[in-house]
Scaffold this motif. Structure first.
Motif, mmCIF file in Angstrom:
data_model
loop_
_atom_site.group_PDB
_atom_site.id
_atom_site.type_symbol
_atom_site.label_atom_id
_atom_site.label_comp_id
_atom_site.label_asym_id
_atom_site.label_seq_id
_atom_site.Cartn_x
_atom_site.Cartn_y
_atom_site.Cartn_z
ATOM 1 N N VAL A 189 0.849 -1.192 0.000
ATOM 2 C CA VAL A 189 0.000 0.000 0.000
ATOM 3 C C VAL A 189 0.889 1.249 0.000
ATOM 4 C CG1 VAL A 189 -1.945 1.158 1.120
ATOM 5 C CG2 VAL A 189 -1.672 -1.313 1.368
ATOM 6 N N PRO A 190 1.504 1.560 -1.136
ATOM 7 C CA PRO A 190 2.386 2.744 -1.176
ATOM 8 C C PRO A 190 1.635 4.049 -1.023
ATOM 9 C CG PRO A 190 2.101 1.817 -3.373
ATOM 10 C CD PRO A 190 1.471 0.845 -2.427
ATOM 11 N N ASN A 191 0.334 4.050 -1.373
ATOM 12 C CA ASN A 191 -0.461 5.275 -1.277
ATOM 13 C C ASN A 191 -1.051 5.456 0.104
ATOM 14 O OD1 ASN A 191 0.056 5.943 -3.893
ATOM 15 N ND2 ASN A 191 -1.984 5.551 -4.666
ATOM 16 N N SER A 192 -0.217 5.474 1.126
ATOM 17 C CA SER A 192 -0.708 5.792 2.467
ATOM 18 C C SER A 192 -0.702 7.311 2.625
ATOM 19 C CB SER A 192 0.166 5.140 3.535
ATOM 20 O OG SER A 192 1.513 5.535 3.398
ATOM 21 N N ARG A 211 -5.591 4.157 -7.917
ATOM 22 C CA ARG A 211 -6.919 4.324 -7.316
ATOM 23 C C ARG A 211 -6.924 4.169 -5.805
ATOM 24 N NH1 ARG A 211 -11.556 0.898 -9.575
ATOM 25 N NH2 ARG A 211 -12.717 2.598 -8.597
ATOM 26 N N HIS A 212 -6.081 3.290 -5.277
ATOM 27 C CA HIS A 212 -6.189 2.884 -3.880
ATOM 28 C C HIS A 212 -5.489 3.850 -2.936
ATOM 29 C CE1 HIS A 212 -5.122 0.467 -0.252
ATOM 30 N NE2 HIS A 212 -6.380 0.113 -0.385
ATOM 31 N N LEU A 213 -6.130 4.115 -1.798
ATOM 32 C CA LEU A 213 -5.551 4.930 -0.725
ATOM 33 C C LEU A 213 -5.755 4.213 0.603
ATOM 34 C CD1 LEU A 213 -7.138 8.447 -1.442
ATOM 35 C CD2 LEU A 213 -4.891 7.664 -2.180
ATOM 36 N N TYR A 214 -4.835 4.466 1.527
ATOM 37 C CA TYR A 214 -5.043 4.001 2.899
ATOM 38 C C TYR A 214 -4.761 5.173 3.834
ATOM 39 C CZ TYR A 214 -5.653 0.499 6.528
ATOM 40 O OH TYR A 214 -6.144 -0.229 7.576
ATOM 41 N N PHE A 215 -5.803 5.640 4.523
ATOM 42 C CA PHE A 215 -5.644 6.712 5.506
ATOM 43 C C PHE A 215 -5.114 6.108 6.804
ATOM 44 C CE2 PHE A 215 -8.749 8.555 2.604
ATOM 45 C CZ PHE A 215 -8.308 9.870 2.502
ATOM 46 N N ARG A 218 -11.703 6.937 -6.318
ATOM 47 C CA ARG A 218 -10.770 6.310 -5.385
ATOM 48 C C ARG A 218 -11.409 5.115 -4.666
ATOM 49 N NH1 ARG A 218 -5.404 7.787 -5.970
ATOM 50 N NH2 ARG A 218 -5.197 10.054 -6.193
ATOM 51 N N LEU A 219 -10.562 4.188 -4.226
ATOM 52 C CA LEU A 219 -10.941 3.115 -3.314
ATOM 53 C C LEU A 219 -10.071 3.288 -2.086
ATOM 54 C CD1 LEU A 219 -10.723 0.184 -5.876
ATOM 55 C CD2 LEU A 219 -12.828 1.250 -5.072
ATOM 56 N N TRP A 220 -10.691 3.349 -0.902
ATOM 57 C CA TRP A 220 -9.835 3.630 0.239
ATOM 58 C C TRP A 220 -10.246 2.882 1.496
ATOM 59 C CZ3 TRP A 220 -12.168 6.394 4.301
ATOM 60 C CH2 TRP A 220 -13.301 7.146 3.985
ATOM 61 N N GLN A 221 -9.284 2.780 2.399
ATOM 62 C CA GLN A 221 -9.454 2.132 3.691
ATOM 63 C C GLN A 221 -8.998 3.086 4.788
ATOM 64 O OE1 GLN A 221 -7.130 -1.299 1.746
ATOM 65 N NE2 GLN A 221 -8.190 -2.347 3.426
ATOM 66 N N LEU A 234 -1.089 -5.152 -5.507
ATOM 67 C CA LEU A 234 -2.082 -4.098 -5.287
ATOM 68 C C LEU A 234 -3.296 -4.244 -6.204
ATOM 69 C CD1 LEU A 234 -2.946 -1.555 -3.825
ATOM 70 C CD2 LEU A 234 -1.551 -0.211 -5.412
ATOM 71 N N PRO A 235 -3.134 -4.624 -7.482
ATOM 72 C CA PRO A 235 -4.326 -4.813 -8.329
ATOM 73 C C PRO A 235 -5.299 -5.855 -7.779
ATOM 74 C CG PRO A 235 -2.366 -4.670 -9.695
ATOM 75 C CD PRO A 235 -1.894 -4.744 -8.262
ATOM 76 N N VAL A 236 -4.779 -6.885 -7.095
ATOM 77 C CA VAL A 236 -5.657 -7.893 -6.497
ATOM 78 C C VAL A 236 -6.514 -7.250 -5.411
ATOM 79 C CG1 VAL A 236 -5.768 -10.072 -5.243
ATOM 80 C CG2 VAL A 236 -4.021 -9.726 -7.012
ATOM 81 N N LEU A 237 -5.863 -6.455 -4.551
ATOM 82 C CA LEU A 237 -6.592 -5.754 -3.496
ATOM 83 C C LEU A 237 -7.628 -4.811 -4.093
ATOM 84 C CD1 LEU A 237 -7.029 -4.925 -0.533
ATOM 85 C CD2 LEU A 237 -5.106 -3.326 -0.782
ATOM 86 N N GLU A 238 -7.243 -4.085 -5.138
ATOM 87 C CA GLU A 238 -8.171 -3.145 -5.765
ATOM 88 C C GLU A 238 -9.374 -3.872 -6.369
ATOM 89 O OE1 GLU A 238 -6.143 -0.689 -8.544
ATOM 90 O OE2 GLU A 238 -5.197 0.553 -6.997
ATOM 91 N N THR A 239 -9.127 -5.062 -6.926
ATOM 92 C CA THR A 239 -10.221 -5.827 -7.520
ATOM 93 C C THR A 239 -11.258 -6.210 -6.471
ATOM 94 O OG1 THR A 239 -8.808 -6.707 -9.272
ATOM 95 C CG2 THR A 239 -10.828 -7.931 -8.771
ATOM 96 N N ILE A 240 -10.780 -6.679 -5.312
ATOM 97 C CA ILE A 240 -11.693 -7.059 -4.231
ATOM 98 C C ILE A 240 -12.479 -5.841 -3.740
ATOM 99 C CG2 ILE A 240 -11.856 -7.967 -1.890
ATOM 100 C CD1 ILE A 240 -9.374 -9.644 -2.486
ATOM 101 N N LEU A 241 -11.771 -4.721 -3.540
ATOM 102 C CA LEU A 241 -12.439 -3.516 -3.053
ATOM 103 C C LEU A 241 -13.418 -2.969 -4.090
ATOM 104 C CD1 LEU A 241 -9.414 -1.712 -1.342
ATOM 105 C CD2 LEU A 241 -11.216 -3.061 -0.258
#
Length: 473
Positions: free
Chosen positions: A160-163, A207-211, A235-238, A441-448
């Motif tokens: 998750v590089p986009n923290s 697309r993915h972010l983690y706050f 965006r998809l975020w957690q 990361l694409p696997v995680l994005e697919t699930i989200l």
């Protein structure tokens, strides 16, 4: 000036129970933030010992080390090494703020509290040749904070590089939390300006972010404006939030519309007595089951946090907690052994009661018992903790949790997320050792993403039938 910034490995990250995926999630954002204050002509490197071997044969002029409690001994070892090589060493972080006298023996300068005001002051003093021994934070603001030096982050080493962090601290005061010690002497919760937060989000690719905020929902007005600004970004975020914030009308819906797909929720304990003892008042008289249903109804996965070993816990607490979490259909769970961190209210209370067993900081990792529990033997607490993890992530438990969902698509998503996190660790290990963490990361994005489609479909079906959305899940 040649500056080296180091995040030493936590003791638990190099233990026999090391889970590479857990320590390859997020880059050292705090150090990259401090690097933003340096001059353009400064030579800066950041090394994270969790994902790379440290180069200890270099000769930086200034070494900055971030210290947590279970990395303290390693941090001091590195500090002593570089001081012996003639470098100026500065230490900061939670553990330094809690035990400044201990840290000061290994540093030329130490930082107490957050660094937005004291780090620039130190740099000015250092360049003029008269840096102080101790810098204590007094001014709490994120106004004027420079851009994070994301160019120094080795993105390919992290899942998750986009923290991102858009606030500091938390509005709540729980006895076991480090927060009050770290923010002593000033505000303990404050945020970026909305425009600055949105600008930082726009800078992040993909697309993915983690706050990583302690409590993203802590200021409802700020959070609502942030979610409004993020709407339409795709965006998809957690993130992390409280039961109280989940139950607050309107705010969660805005979060979901802007891309929220997974939330870390601090349930901590099912005991009212424990909540009162630890002053976790934000969870008192809150309907945990209603909060979980509300999240699931909106298509948000739940990572539940639970703490074992509070004074009302006996040997039944492990099975009761795991059984409850499975029946609620919680996708993932994180368990902890209660740990009294130095200078917290919990630590002070246990010290006064003579219940602390030792001060071996390497074992203050929420996996070992470092105090005398009220109703449990220390051995029983550790055994129960490991059993809880084993029982929650059994295949039978994963299937049982999945079958709390009504549709096959929901069940498959549950199994994919829960099993992927815990059951395929050998595969994760191979990927991480090959330094390909970000490739997953694409696997995680697919699930989200599937949760997002699921939510949209539910809303469409509900509107066409003119029935409440909750009727369709």
């Amino acid at each position: 000036m040649h500056v080296k910034m180091i995040l030493p490995a936590l003791t638990e990250a190099i233990s026999p129970y090391f889970r590479p995926i857990k320590y390859s999630l997020f880059p050292p954002l705090g150090l990259a933030t401090l690097a933003g204050y340096l001059n353009e002509d400064d030579q800066v490197t950041i090394q994270d010992e969790h994902v790379e071997k440290l180069d200890l044969n270099d000769d930086p002029e200034l070494v900055v080390i971030q210290v947590y409690i279970t990395s303290a001994h390693r941090a001091y070892e590195l500090a002593d090494h570089y001081r012996a090589r003639g470098a100026y060493v500065a230490l900061g972080g939670l553990h330094v703020t809690s035990l400044p006298d201990e840290a000061a023996r290994h540093a030329d300068s130490i930082f107490l509290g957050p660094g937005e005001d004291i780090w620039p002051a130190f740099l000015s003093d250092y360049r003029q040749g008269h840096a102080a021994k101790v810098y204590t934070s007094q001014v709490r603001t994120l106004l004027g904070v420079p851009r994070i030096r994301r160019d120094l982050i080795k993105r390919h080493l992290y899942l998750v590089p986009n923290s991102i962090v858009v606030s500091r601290g938390c509005p709540h005061v729980c006895d076991f939390c480090y927060k009050e010690a770290f923010y002593k002497g000033g505000k303990s919760f404050y945020t970026l300006q909305i425009d600055d937060a949105l600008t930082e989000i726009h800078r992040l690719p993909g697309r993915h972010l983690y706050f990583l905020d302690d409590h993203l929902f802590g200021n409802p007005r700020f959070a609502g404006a942030l979610f409004d600004g993020m709407k339409g970004m795709g965006r998809l975020w957690q993130a992390a939030g409280t039961v109280q914030s989940v139950l607050r009308p309107g705010l969660l819906e805005k979060a979901v519309e802007s891309g929220l797909r997974s939330l870390f929720v601090g349930f901590e304990t099912l005991s009212t007595s424990n909540l009162q003892e630890q002053h976790k008042y934000q969870n008192l008289n809150r309907d945990y089951c209603a909060a979980i249903k509300r999240l699931h109804d909106l298509g948000v996965m739940v990572n539940g946090s639970f703490v074992f070993g509070m004074d009302d816990d006996d040997e039944t607490v492990f099975d009761r907690t795991v059984e409850w979490a499975i029946k609620q259909g919680i996708e993932t769970a994180t368990f902890h052994i209660l740990t009294p961190y130095p200078t917290t209210a919990l630590y002070e209370r246990m010290a006064q009661q003579g219940r602390l067993l030792h001060s071996n900081w390497d074992l203050y990792d929420t996996r070992h018992v470092v105090y005398r529990p009220a109703k449990l033997a220390p051995e029983a607490l550790e055994t129960g903790y490991w059993r809880a993890y084993r029982d929650f992530y059994r295949w039978s438990s994963i299937f049982q949790g999945a079958w709390t969902k009504e549709s096959w698509s929901d069940r498959l998503r549950h199994m994919a997320y829960a099993a992927g996190w815990k059951k395929f660790e050998p595969a994760w290990d191979m990927i991480i050792k090959a330094k390909r963490a970000s490739s997953m990361l694409p696997v995680l994005e697919t699930i989200l993403t599937s949760f997002g489609r699921h939510t949209s479909q539910i809303k469409g079906e509900a509107m066409s039938l003119k029935e409440p959305i909750t009727q369709e899940i």
